[in-house]
Design a protein around this motif. Structure first.
Motif, PDB file in Angstrom:
ATOM      1  N   TYR A 115       0.148  75.639  37.628  1.00 57.17           N
ATOM      2  CA  TYR A 115       0.135  74.176  37.494  1.00 57.17           C
ATOM      3  C   TYR A 115      -0.705  73.770  36.276  1.00 57.17           C
ATOM      4  N   TYR A 116      -1.924  74.285  36.182  1.00 63.02           N
ATOM      5  CA  TYR A 116      -2.796  73.903  35.071  1.00 63.02           C
ATOM      6  C   TYR A 116      -2.287  74.428  33.742  1.00 63.02           C
ATOM      7  N   ASN A 117      -1.737  75.636  33.716  1.00 60.53           N
ATOM      8  CA  ASN A 117      -1.182  76.182  32.471  1.00 60.53           C
ATOM      9  C   ASN A 117       0.030  75.386  32.001  1.00 60.53           C
ATOM     10  N   LEU A 118       0.893  74.979  32.941  1.00 62.89           N
ATOM     11  CA  LEU A 118       2.054  74.174  32.576  1.00 62.89           C
ATOM     12  C   LEU A 118       1.638  72.777  32.116  1.00 62.89           C
ATOM     13  N   LYS A 119       0.615  72.200  32.748  1.00 65.52           N
ATOM     14  CA  LYS A 119       0.118  70.887  32.294  1.00 65.52           C
ATOM     15  C   LYS A 119      -0.395  70.979  30.865  1.00 65.52           C
ATOM     16  N   ILE A 120      -1.117  72.044  30.555  1.00 65.93           N
ATOM     17  CA  ILE A 120      -1.623  72.251  29.200  1.00 65.93           C
ATOM     18  C   ILE A 120      -0.458  72.385  28.214  1.00 65.93           C
ATOM     19  N   ALA A 121       0.643  73.000  28.673  1.00 67.31           N
ATOM     20  CA  ALA A 121       1.831  73.180  27.829  1.00 67.31           C
ATOM     21  C   ALA A 121       2.649  71.895  27.682  1.00 67.31           C
ATOM     22  N   GLY A 122       2.259  70.834  28.405  1.00 69.26           N
ATOM     23  CA  GLY A 122       2.936  69.550  28.251  1.00 69.26           C
ATOM     24  C   GLY A 122       3.850  69.140  29.384  1.00 69.26           C
ATOM     25  N   VAL A 123       3.925  69.926  30.449  1.00 69.63           N
ATOM     26  CA  VAL A 123       4.766  69.556  31.590  1.00 69.63           C
ATOM     27  C   VAL A 123       4.104  68.402  32.335  1.00 69.63           C
ATOM     28  N   VAL A 124       4.898  67.387  32.651  1.00 67.91           N
ATOM     29  CA  VAL A 124       4.403  66.242  33.413  1.00 67.91           C
ATOM     30  C   VAL A 124       4.851  66.419  34.859  1.00 67.91           C
TER      31      VAL A 124
END
Length: 123
Positions: free
Chosen positions: A78-87
């Motif tokens: 979750y945190y890695n995807l948020k950093i990658a720009g996933v909303v």
């Protein structure tokens, strides 16, 4: 029997392929015709015999996909995807099948990131 392909429809092939490769870390595997006169881009997932096929939907006659992505560590992913720009629609929360969080891609396809857990067995 087993599932081999999941079609994901989009109006912007390049943007959708970039989402799968650059954001989710999958890779382009090749091309495939799943529908008449419609070539799709094969996206190789982390499962050896399971592919996503990105295809255009100019007539908008196909429903957007709903895909479940298995995670071994939902919070970390979750945190890695948020950093990658996933909303995400929500933060990770407990569901009957485990810890999960929902998001969508640039084409409106919906995803559930899930870490399957048994709430009846001690860890």
């Amino acid at each position: 029997m087993k599932i081999k392909y999941i079609p994901v429809f989009t109006n912007d092939i390049e943007k959708q392929v970039a989402f799968f490769t650059e954001t989710l870390g999958f890779e382009v595997y090749g091309k495939k015709n799943l529908l008449p006169d419609q070539e799709g881009i094969l996206i190789k997932t982390n499962s050896p015999d399971f592919f996503i096929v990105v295809m255009t939907d100019p007539d908008k006659k196909y429903v957007r996909s709903q895909i479940i992505i298995n995670s071994y560590d939902c919070l970390s992913d979750y945190y890695n995807l948020k950093i990658a720009g996933v909303v995400f629609f929500n933060e990770p929360h407990y569901l009957p099948m485990g810890l999960g969080a929902e998001f969508s891609d640039p084409s409106g396809n919906q995803y559930l990131l899930i870490e399957e857990r048994s709430y009846n067995n001690p860890v």
